[in-house]
Write an enzyme that holds these catalytic residues in place. Structure first.
Site, PDB file in Angstrom:
ATOM      1  CG  ASP A   8      -1.863   1.132   1.304  1.00  0.00           C
ATOM      2  OD1 ASP A   8      -2.739   1.188   0.427  1.00  0.00           O
ATOM      3  OD2 ASP A   8      -1.742   1.973   2.219  1.00  0.00           O
ATOM      4  CD  GLU A  68      -2.410   2.439  -3.358  1.00  0.00           C
ATOM      5  OE1 GLU A  68      -3.548   2.893  -3.498  1.00  0.00           O
ATOM      6  OE2 GLU A  68      -1.763   2.523  -2.297  1.00  0.00           O
TER       7      GLU A  68
END
Length: 713
Positions: free
Chosen positions: A313, A347
């Site tokens: 993330d 990401e």
């Protein structure tokens, strides 16, 4: 990623520029010692190779939000906590709170997931979260998993550490891998500022200071090759104060000196990497203690749970030096633990390939989530953009190419838990469209994702026609019967069902369509990771070839986003070659003409796939090649090669920087042949030698060499 509601207003994410890069030749493997010792450039036979395909380039992912997938154990709905929803976080009538899904429920539905053709399950973060953050109308729960307090324990709302191990075992029994969604950028909100102010304070105006009060730049220490300065009470722009009642694990996370403490990110400039993600405590990832601490956390999960990889993330909000240490160490540990093909993808929320590719090249991750694909896929399948939008996307693939990775490993997706679902985009972009049209467009989007390069990701519920009414919470309806009023008003595509009931219907047209595509690419793996060669971008028709370098059997794929069928003549590698239709249904063979063109009709808003009856014929002439360098050599330099003809060729590029060894930069298997060489930080005047070797489909080679010097700033 989910923002904290504590004390800041929501701000839309921005796209950051990379502020630091390193020389690519230091990041790719050297050639064999014999080649390095050679007085000149390595021999062609030592360089010529096939474009790399890591072990994980054929996966078909299913992305599930655990709390919203299946409730297998109602005893853990409140996470073992007592009190009202502000204490437990559980309120299935509110889209911002826990709804009851758990690991036991996910395990119970693995056969459903497998039946879709899935080979890898990716789940949202499962570590223990702060149950609730915010106050009053701004309160919400950590059901999504991004407000972690304990990185060593599964959140009790979702189950136990043993449940996670059981999930991995059960998935492996079914031939599916398991991927954790992990976070290294921040923790839950456990730090306030004594000043009660939260605006970002820049390094220029508020430098860090050591214990003696001397200013310093933490980036000078981020590579870990020199001791980090001692920190004192006045070292930070703000005065960090622990929030009472918030305890983190491992214990080093409770030390406020391990965080940037600069206030909220503005999503611009340096704040992208130094600012708090709307209240979430931003870790000081330039510090060696943080680097080592995060490596230790995730090495432990690799060892104990036997997982197969990580989705990382908020990767773009962490400095590049961190990734250059984290990714290789975790990967090496996984290999020692018995997972030799451990796979990490980051990401980096941006639709700019040049930006996001830096995390898989310079940053040493295996891949990044393909946000540019998502943007182009929506434009093509939902918004009616011409095929050129796909042409531009795939012609940029060379920015991902290095010695051990390329665009073929990128996880591709159509929507997600942050931006919203493909079903939502379809309804938003096509107001008034019939359900039949929306269904057909939805299937077209999935055809595009499954038949082009990359590893497709299905966001849970998309196979049931879920739409939602926006991004974030609105895109997270449960697969089991919903109780939240907003979800109950959603209109699903391809069905009369609603969210008032469970939605695990294997007969749904989208479930069946996705399963058909998965089965097709499983039977014909060239459609999964074979070379992709653009053939036609004409109006709404996009056509390309897929070919496995070993089998050398050509597949021709064509998509049409128009409302009417289109008859097109598609260039191929072969004249007089019979092609058999494979998709959407078997049919009579079609033969390419003397001009090597295959004439086919592509149905409206659909795709067709044809397979050649035989291998490629050997080219009549031997290959030749020339090299082209940019006018000014430096930064991220485009190194290009021209190979005459239209055969299936592959070009490998190598470079020698100064007195260093020759190193492979990467292999490209589709025109235009290019790689991008990182030269940032190489002193001006440094000589750089380049060599490119082409190998044709018959195995014959040719090469070209050139040299230049790095330009001054």
């Amino acid at each position: 990623m989910v923002r904290s509601p504590r004390r800041r207003s929501a701000v839309r994410r921005g796209t950051a520029a990379v502020t630091a890069a390193v020389v690519a030749s230091s990041l790719v493997p050297a050639l064999a010692p014999a080649a390095v010792a050679a007085p000149g450039a390595p021999a062609d036979r030592l360089l010529a190779r096939t474009s790399v395909r890591p072990a994980l380039s054929r996966e078909r992912f299913y992305f599930a939000m655990t709390d919203r997938f299946a409730n297998g154990d109602r005893r853990n709905d409140t996470g073992g906590l007592s009190g009202d929803r502000l204490a437990t976080g559980y309120d299935p009538t509110d889209i911002g709170f826990y709804h009851g899904g758990d690991l036991t429920g996910l395990i119970s539905r693995l056969d459903y997931v497998k039946g879709l053709g899935t080979t890898a399950v990716w789940i949202t973060p499962a570590f223990q979260n702060r149950p609730v953050q915010g106050e009053g109308a701004n309160a919400s729960a950590g059901y999504h998993g991004y407000w972690i307090t304990d990185f060593t324990r599964i959140d009790p709302h979702l189950g136990t550490n043993q449940d996670m191990k059981r999930l991995v075992r059960e998935a492996h029994k079914r031939g599916m891998k398991v991927f954790f969604d992990i976070i290294t950028n921040h923790t839950a909100d456990g730090i306030d500022y004594a000043e009660k102010q939260y605006a970002y304070r820049s390094k220029a105006e508020h430098p860090y200071r050591d214990a003696a009060g001397r200013p310093f730049d933490d980036r000078d220490y981020a590579r870990g090759d020199r001791p980090f300065p001692e920190i004192g009470p006045g070292s930070f722009p703000y005065t960090p104060v622990p929030i009472k009642g918030v305890t983190k694990n491992p214990s080093w996370l409770n030390d406020v000196r391990m965080y940037h403490n600069r206030g909220d990110s503005t999503w611009e400039g340096e704040s992208n990497e130094y600012g708090d993600f709307v209240g979430l405590d931003d870790l000081w990832t330039e510090r060696p203690e943080v680097v080592r601490g995060m490596i230790d956390i995730y090495r432990t999960w690799v060892r104990d749970a036997g997982i197969d990889g990580f989705r990382i993330d908020t990767a773009k909000h962490v400095n590049m030096e961190f990734w250059q240490r984290f990714a290789p160490e975790v990967r090496a540990h996984a290999r020692r633990a018995g997972t030799k093909d451990f796979f990490m993808f980051g990401e980096a929320y941006s639709d700019d390939p040049s930006f996001i590719s830096r995390y898989s090249t310079t940053g040493r991750m295996d891949a990044v989530l393909d946000f540019p694909f998502q943007s182009a896929a929506r434009a093509y399948a939902s918004q009616g953009a011409g095929a050129e939008v796909l042409g531009r996307l795939y012609r940029a693939d060379d920015v991902y190419t290095d010695a051990d990775s390329n665009a073929y490993s990128l996880p591709t997706f159509l929507g997600n838990h942050d931006m919203g679902r493909i079903g939502y985009f379809l309804k938003q972009d096509n107001p008034g469209a019939s359900d039949a049209e929306l269904l057909r467009r939805d299937l077209l989007a999935h055809e595009l994702m499954y038949l082009t390069r990359g590893q497709p990701v299905v966001y849970y519920g998309d196979e049931q026609g879920f739409t939602g009414q926006g991004g974030d919470r609105a895109a997270r309806a449960p697969m089991f019967a919903a109780r939240a009023g907003q979800y109950l008003t959603d209109d699903l595509i391809g069905t009369d069902a609603t969210h008032a009931r469970d939605n695990f219907v294997t007969g749904h047209p989208l479930y069946r369509g996705i399963r058909t595509l998965a089965d097709l690419t499983a039977r014909h793996p060239a459609l999964r990771d074979g070379a992709q060669i653009e053939r036609l971008a004409q109006g709404g028709v996009y056509a390309f070839s897929r070919i496995d370098a070993r089998d050398q059997v050509e597949y021709v794929v064509a998509l049409n986003n128009g409302a009417a069928p289109q008859r097109v003549a598609i260039p191929t590698y072969s004249a007089g070659m019979a092609f058999t239709p494979l998709y959407p249904a078997p049919g009579a063979r079609v033969t390419s003409g003397a001009d090597k063109r295959l004439t086919v009709t592509v149905p409206a808003r659909s795709a067709v796939v044809h397979r050649a009856a035989g291998r490629l014929a050997a080219p009549a002439a031997r290959p030749s090649i020339s090299l082209r360098l940019p006018g000014t050599l430096g930064g991220r330099a485009e190194i290009a090669a021209t190979v005459p003809g239209d055969g299936f060729d592959q070009v490998t590029f190598a470079a020698k920087v100064g007195k260093g060894p020759w190193r492979v930069l990467g292999t490209d298997d589709a025109r235009p042949f290019r790689v991008f060489h990182y030269l940032t930080g190489v002193p001006a005047g440094t000589p750089v030698a380049y060599k490119a070797v082409v190998r044709d489909s018959a195995g014959r080679t040719a090469s070209a060499q050139t040299r230049a010097t790095v330009a001054g700033r």
